[in-house]
Design an enzyme around this catalytic site. Structure first.
Site, PDB file in Angstrom:
ATOM      1  N   PRO A   1      -3.450   6.806   7.660  1.00 39.67           N
ATOM      2  CA  PRO A   1      -3.120   6.179   6.367  1.00 39.67           C
ATOM      3  C   PRO A   1      -3.406   4.675   6.401  1.00 39.67           C
ATOM      4  O   PRO A   1      -3.301   4.033   7.444  1.00 39.67           O
ATOM      5  CB  PRO A   1      -1.618   6.423   6.233  1.00 39.67           C
ATOM      6  CG  PRO A   1      -1.311   7.546   7.151  1.00 39.67           C
ATOM      7  CD  PRO A   1      -2.275   7.431   8.277  1.00 39.67           C
ATOM      8  N   ILE A   2      -3.776   4.159   5.245  1.00 44.47           N
ATOM      9  CA  ILE A   2      -3.972   2.725   5.081  1.00 44.47           C
ATOM     10  C   ILE A   2      -3.013   2.247   4.001  1.00 44.47           C
ATOM     11  O   ILE A   2      -2.987   2.784   2.891  1.00 44.47           O
ATOM     12  CB  ILE A   2      -5.420   2.395   4.658  1.00 44.47           C
ATOM     13  CG1 ILE A   2      -6.420   2.928   5.702  1.00 44.47           C
ATOM     14  CG2 ILE A   2      -5.605   0.887   4.496  1.00 44.47           C
ATOM     15  CD1 ILE A   2      -7.883   2.830   5.255  1.00 44.47           C
TER      16      ILE A   2
END
Lengths: 64, 64, 64, 64, 64, 64
Positions: free
Chosen positions: D2-3
């Site tokens: 995830p970012i």
């Protein structure tokens, strides 16, 4: 019309950015069939104080 | 709730940004029916060294 | 060269988006002095299930 | 993988950013089941001259 | 006013997103001192066909 | 650690995206000296109804 954004640690000089922009643009055109003239590349330099990986700031995790 | 982002070459002064923010916000509200108070506008100044168009940095392609 | 991004709740039709794109582009050009032809506008429809405000999903906070 | 991106007014120091990165990362991992090591957090400091809310720049609306 | 964006693989349900939004918002407010009501969180589900890691699409690298 | 984002018109198949991700990643690593394994590429397909150029939606300006 494609827009490419690159976020990377700050510190690359103008010549490196020019090389990067040229290469990403020509690969984008070659692979997707768009014209090179329509490709935008926006580079964002990110400070190691502003990038966390695995919960730790890069300035701590990857000191210069 | 709408969020508008503007990326443009650096160099516009505060007054221009204020005029831009006001106009984009009111047009957004007028056309979509949202309230003006809910509109966010975030402006990002991009250096001509960080923007490539057609494979060439804008600093070279569009010198001041 | 400016790039404008708009994130808003999904549900606007093509005509509204066309009106929005035209207006934001012409205001951008008028205020900053860039050419209209150089302005990109990218619209992103966001589901109310994917937008949190004050810790609550919009689908709950602003049901249709 | 995830970012997470955080845009906030500039002015927070490195310690606050480290605390924020650590907390957002661990919450992300706890709630979604991803590994902490795979989470990226990129913080962007935004000047109050570049953020409009309700059509007014934050530098005017929320002076320090 | 802070805006948090989360990009993650698609597939989380609404309840997980609600939990995530609530947690990221309250941590943001606790650590930076902003009000919870001012925090926006926008979640973007990304298909594993659209995410490359180390040059390989996640759909190949991390099949379900 | 670099993150590359690509916004382009929708319609490319998985094989094209795989080729694109591989090429952008290896060029990024070659030019900046980062490891290939650390490069993320996120592709966003944009509908021609959501992309305005010069004030006109691409769906009108560039019909298929």
């Amino acid at each position: 019309m494609p827009i490419i954004r690159v976020e990377m640690f700050e510190g690359r000089d103008r010549e490196t950015k020019q090389t990067l922009v040229k290469s990403l643009t020509s690969e984008m055109a070659r692979i997707t069939g768009c014209s090179e003239g329509s490709v935008h590349v926006v580079v964002t330099d990110v400070s190691k104080e502003d990038w966390g990986i695995g919960g730790e700031l890069a300035v701590t995790k990857f000191p210069d």
